[in-house]
Design an enzyme around this catalytic site. Structure first.
Site, PDB file in Angstrom:
ATOM      1  N   LYS A   1       0.831  -1.203   0.000  1.00 62.99           N
ATOM      2  CA  LYS A   1       0.000   0.000   0.000  1.00 62.99           C
ATOM      3  C   LYS A   1       0.866   1.253   0.000  1.00 62.99           C
ATOM      4  O   LYS A   1       2.031   1.255   0.428  1.00 62.99           O
ATOM      5  CB  LYS A   1      -0.953   0.022   1.206  1.00 62.99           C
TER       6      LYS A   1
ATOM      7  N   ASP B   1      -2.497  -2.165   9.900  1.00 64.96           N
ATOM      8  CA  ASP B   1      -2.527  -2.182   8.436  1.00 64.96           C
ATOM      9  C   ASP B   1      -3.052  -3.492   7.858  1.00 64.96           C
ATOM     10  O   ASP B   1      -3.257  -3.586   6.642  1.00 64.96           O
ATOM     11  CB  ASP B   1      -1.123  -1.935   7.869  1.00 64.96           C
TER      12      ASP B   1
END
Length: 322
Positions: free
Chosen positions: A25, A152
């Site tokens: 990401k 995350d």
């Protein structure tokens, strides 16, 4: 211990293996609030999954094991210190079984690079075990397990583009009308996420005059993503952790400058760093900028990627039909 007591998987776990691909990401926007009593910081962030993928294969085995190949593999632990290992233990505990699987991870996402590679691998293990063991654990429950593992990990399941709040684990899907093209510059070393957060706390406590003002509302970023226009998005990219990453690794300033000089629309440190992400006008521009950046001597290696891409997904088995 026999299989009858429910603590081993030998008599009811299907044999074979499952492979899952999972993306890294980039944080397009990362607003870091003050440190909370639980030690975490309140975050508002826009996650963006990009086409830099780890491949995680989980096989039935007699005992839990973990191996890595590829990007940064030699630096990673292969025991309970690894988030993927803990994901296997957590999933097994959730369904009352022993974590008897062999995990093989082919790394492409940089280690300690600010792209949540470890979190991605943990998410992939949850998805792979759910498929391998034919558990049928619903996505909502997988998300809850992911949130137990780390801030995350839920986004690595979710993929796409999402607004994250809390410590990043509370997600809302963000409409994105275009494919955005990126150049990712990997640093020779890594940065500890904990150290970067500690550094931003220190800089703020000392009221460092070089600190830029904290980010404001993410709404303009969301509007730019909905428009699909990279030129509209570029000036809105922001990361409250970037000053801390630059303080700990000043060489990143040269990397950011080189990317802009090569023609990127914008550049920023991804998450806690040290990977730098550069937004480009097109796929062709990304290739050209990546080539220039690779020759500039300001990073270890360069990758071209695009986003958004989907989160952790099982790779279909090859067809055996004749």
């Amino acid at each position: 211990m026999s299989a009858r007591d429910g603590n081993t998987a030998s008599e009811w776990v299907p044999t074979g293996s499952v492979t899952v691909r999972v993306p890294g990401k980039v944080n397009l926007y990362l607003d870091v609030g003050d440190r909370r009593q639980d030690g975490y910081h309140e975050l508002t962030t826009v996650f963006h999954a990009v086409s830099l993928l780890d491949e995680v294969t989980v096989r039935t085995a007699d005992t839990l094991s973990l191996e890595h190949v590829g990007e940064g593999a030699d630096s990673l632990p292969t025991d309970e210190r690894n988030l993927a290992w803990r994901a296997a233990e957590l999933m097994a505990e959730h369904v009352g079984r022993a974590p008897d699987v062999a995990i093989s991870i082919e790394k492409t996402i940089p280690v300690a690079g600010g792209m949540a590679g470890g979190s991605a691998d943990a998410a992939a293990v949850l998805v792979a075990m759910n498929s391998l063991w034919e558990l049928g654990v619903p996505r909502r429950d997988l998300h809850a397990l992911a949130a137990q593992l780390g801030s995350d990990v839920p986004f690595a399941l979710h993929g796409g583009t999402a607004l994250g709040t809390g410590r990043g684990e509370e997600l809302a899907t963000v409409l994105t009308r275009n494919t955005f093209h990126w150049v990712l510059a990997f640093s020779p070393g890594g940065l500890s996420t904990a150290k970067v957060f500690a550094e931003i706390d220190r800089l703020r406590a000392e009221e460092d005059r070089t600190l830029p003002p904290r980010l404001e509302s993410p709404e303009p970023v969301l509007a730019a993503l909905a428009s699909g226009d990279p030129a509209q998005l570029a000036p809105l990219l922001g990361n409250d952790l970037q000053p801390a990453a630059l303080s700990l690794d000043p060489a990143l300033r040269r990397t950011l400058r080189a990317g802009l000089d090569a023609g990127a629309l914008a550049g920023l440190v991804s998450g806690s760093g040290p990977t730098c992400a550069f937004l480009c006008t097109s796929a062709g521009a990304a290739v050209d900028i990546g080539t220039d950046l690779a020759g500039a001597g300001v990073c270890r290696t360069v990758r071209v990627a695009s986003g958004p891409v989907q989160g952790a997904r099982v790779v279909p088995a090859p067809s055996t039909a004749g």
